[in-house]
Design an enzyme around this catalytic site. Structure first.
Site: not given
Ligand code: GAR
Length: 330
Positions: A122, A124, A151, A160
């Site tokens: 994952n 985060h 991370s 997470d």
């Molecule tokens: C990213 O910033 C990712 O790190 C976050 O969602 C966004 C997705 O963007 N994930 C989380 O918050 C998971 N806990 P994307 O769809 O453009 O890749």
């Protein structure tokens, strides 16, 4: 020493790239970064499926345009376990060996996490363990942090959490809002994720990772200590004899193996006869040592643990084996 590539070398080479399913809920920019990194030469993985709980997720159209199979199943009106099971079935049908969560905004059931234990990563948007959950950038700004970041970690049952594979810090700039900061952290995410995923799926042939696996098991033996001999990591009994060496590309032989002590030439011959791809007679060591290759993609680490315990016993003084046996019997 075997001449040229052995059948197991062929097997490892034929295994090719690891197959990855990417799960998204939103824009899918991390998925795009993973996808384009996979198209560069020497990338250790390929993307075999992009799946989403949101049929409108922007990344699905991009994946389709790039010829990557997609799967979308809205979660509304479905029990969480049923939705996870349907995703799992699609992922397996695509032949995926790993899952990369890339903005997949669903809490996964323990069953799903368990099935993909050690094979699901994952990303985060915070420097974990800081700020698990949502609104990470707002929280970093409110705390007055000098740096935000991202991370990549292995997914475990707790949200997470799980072993970190890499992090990238991003400076907070004067006047940053949560949005401007998030946009910059995304750039860092796109660099970090592909690098961590590629290294993770290829870890079985990374000498540093293989040595760490041996170290963990060798140092679990009574009174074991680590040292270096002729550039090789080796493990011995404190003040006593060595019971294991890790040979990594020794004299350019292009293999990573653990060398363990055995009873003698007969045992050595038996093992080599049984599996000449895995076992070999190590150069410059006597007939009472055996090379056990670790870089064949199918290493059973419990068996390596048994080899190390057996090897320890071959060199341990009676004082220690007696103590050890007594402790085992209790
Ligand atoms: C990213 O910033 C990712 O790190 C976050 O969602 C966004 C997705 O963007 N994930 C989380 O918050 C998971 N806990 P994307 O769809 O453009 O890749």
């Amino acid at each position: 020493m075997p001449e040229g590539p052995t059948p197991a070398d062929h097997k490892a080479a034929a295994r090719g790239k690891a197959k990855v399913a990417v799960l998204i809920s939103g824009g899918g920019s991390n998925m795009a970064a993973l996808l384009y990194a996979s198209r560069l030469p020497d990338c250790a993985y390929e993307i075999v499926l992009v799946a989403s709980n949101n049929p409108e997720a922007g990344g699905l159209a991009l994946a389709k345009a790039e010829g990557v199979p997609t799967f979308a199943l809205p979660h509304q009106g479905m029990a969480r376990a049923d939705h996870d099971a349907a995703m799992d079935a699609a992922i397996r049908a695509a032949g995926a060996e790993y899952i990369a969560l890339a903005g997949y905004m669903r809490i996964l059931t323990a069953e799903f996490v368990d099935k993909w234990q050690g094979r699901m990563l994952n990303i985060h948007p915070s420097l974990l363990p800081k700020y698990p959950g949502l609104h990470t950038h707002e929280r970093a700004l409110a705390a007055g942090d000098s740096h935000a970041g991202c991370s990549v970690h292995v997914v475990t049952a707790t949200l997470d959490e799980g072993p970190l594979l890499g992090q990238c810090a991003v400076a907070v700039a004067a006047g940053d809002s949560a949005e401007t900061l998030a946009a910059r952290v995304l750039f860092a995410e796109h660099q970090l994720y592909a690098r961590c995923l590629g290294a993770y799926v290829a870890r079985w042939r990374d000498p540093a990772w293989l040595i760490a696996q041996v170290r963990q098991r060798a140092l679990a033996q009574p009174e074991a200590e680590e040292s270096v001999s002729h550039g090789m990591a080796c493990f011995g009994i404190r003040g006593g004899k060595k019971f294991a060496y890790v040979s990594a590309n020794h004299h350019g032989d292009d293999r990573t193996a653990v060398l363990v002590k055995i009873s003698g030439v007969d045992e050595q011959a038996t093992w080599i006869e049984q599996d000449a791809a895995r076992y070999y007679r190590p150069a410059y060591f006597g007939a009472d040592w055996l090379g056990v290759r670790l870089d064949l993609a199918d290493t059973d680490w419990a068996t390596v643990g048994d080899w190390l315990a057996h090897s320890w016993r071959e060199v341990a003084p009676k004082r220690l084996t007696t103590l050890h046996d007594a402790a085992e019997q209790r």
